[in-house]
Scaffold this motif. Structure first.
Motif, mmCIF file in Angstrom:
data_model
loop_
_atom_site.group_PDB
_atom_site.id
_atom_site.type_symbol
_atom_site.label_atom_id
_atom_site.label_comp_id
_atom_site.label_asym_id
_atom_site.label_seq_id
_atom_site.Cartn_x
_atom_site.Cartn_y
_atom_site.Cartn_z
ATOM 1 N N ASP A 98 -11.093 -21.645 29.774
ATOM 2 C CA ASP A 98 -10.404 -20.670 28.938
ATOM 3 C C ASP A 98 -10.338 -19.308 29.600
ATOM 4 N N SER B 113 -4.766 -15.762 27.211
ATOM 5 C CA SER B 113 -4.770 -16.038 25.773
ATOM 6 C C SER B 113 -3.414 -15.755 25.146
ATOM 7 N N THR B 114 -2.654 -14.828 25.742
ATOM 8 C CA THR B 114 -1.317 -14.512 25.247
ATOM 9 C C THR B 114 -0.358 -14.349 26.424
ATOM 10 N N PRO C 95 0.566 -15.971 21.467
ATOM 11 C CA PRO C 95 -0.604 -16.762 21.871
ATOM 12 C C PRO C 95 -0.187 -18.035 22.607
#
Length: 222
Positions: free
Chosen positions: A33, A38-39, A179
């Motif tokens: 991750d 994340s976006t 996102p």
């Protein structure tokens, strides 16, 4: 005594074992991750191709009335992500007037408001009815819209009408952070296909002529 010495030797040999190599560290979800954003930013003025998802007529709508639209082609964000086709949204009636006496046709002016992806609203502007050239949003220009009838509409019975499923183009009105969990993986264009070739059969060894045995010539007297 000899038995004690033998037992001690066996115990020492058992204690000397080859050390196993340490197991490779597991790749955690958190590490993956951390690599993935994340976006992703959807840039203002990006052209998009949409469809009007319901029939509209100048004598049956009111100014400010909303209608359904849908993203016809994925919006490729250029970094492995895309806004998926089929994303729903809303448009609205900017102006509408019925056909009038003297043969003046009805008028209908439509606008695109937004696409809704999850909880994110993607604002739209500059909607134009018509079929853009090409099958994707790459290089889509607002000037490449083929007008259909008057202002991109059909005129029937004096009324301006838009059929359900009609193509249109619009632009993203402002930068939006979307996102990545809501996006789809974009399919790379022109991805190379690697062919797996079977190894060639080894050639049979060739014996040089100089290495061939020479048979003696028979004598004429024999």
């Amino acid at each position: 005594m000899n038995l004690l010495i033998a037992a001690a030797a066996l115990q020492a040999a058992a204690s000397i074992q080859p050390q196993s190599e340490p197991a490779p560290a597991a790749v955690t979800t958190a590490a993956v991750d951390a690599v993935q954003p994340s976006t992703v930013k959807l840039t203002a003025l990006t052209p998009v191709r949409i469809t009007v998802d319901q029939a509209l007529a100048s004598n049956a709508v009111t100014i400010g009335q909303e209608f359904d639209i849908e993203l016809a082609i994925p919006i490729d964000l250029g970094n492995g992500y895309a806004v998926p086709a089929g994303t729903k949204g809303r448009g609205w009636v900017i102006h509408a007037s019925k056909a009038r006496m003297g043969g003046k046709p009805g008028e209908l002016l439509l606008g695109a408001r937004y696409l809704k992806l999850g909880d994110v609203e993607i604002p739209l502007r500059s909607m134009k009815l018509g079929s853009p050239q090409g099958k994707d949003n790459t290089g889509l220009s607002m000037g490449l819209v083929a007008a259909v009838g008057v202002a991109g509409m059909f005129v029937s019975g004096g009324q301006a009408r838009v059929q359900s499923g009609m193509d249109a183009v619009a632009k993203i009105a402002a930068d939006v952070e979307v996102p990545t969990a809501l996006l789809q993986k974009a399919t790379p264009v022109g991805a190379a296909v690697v062919a797996t070739l079977a190894p060639a059969e080894p050639a049979a060894p060739v014996t040089p002529a100089s290495a061939q045995p020479v048979q003696p010539e028979k004598s004429k007297d024999q």
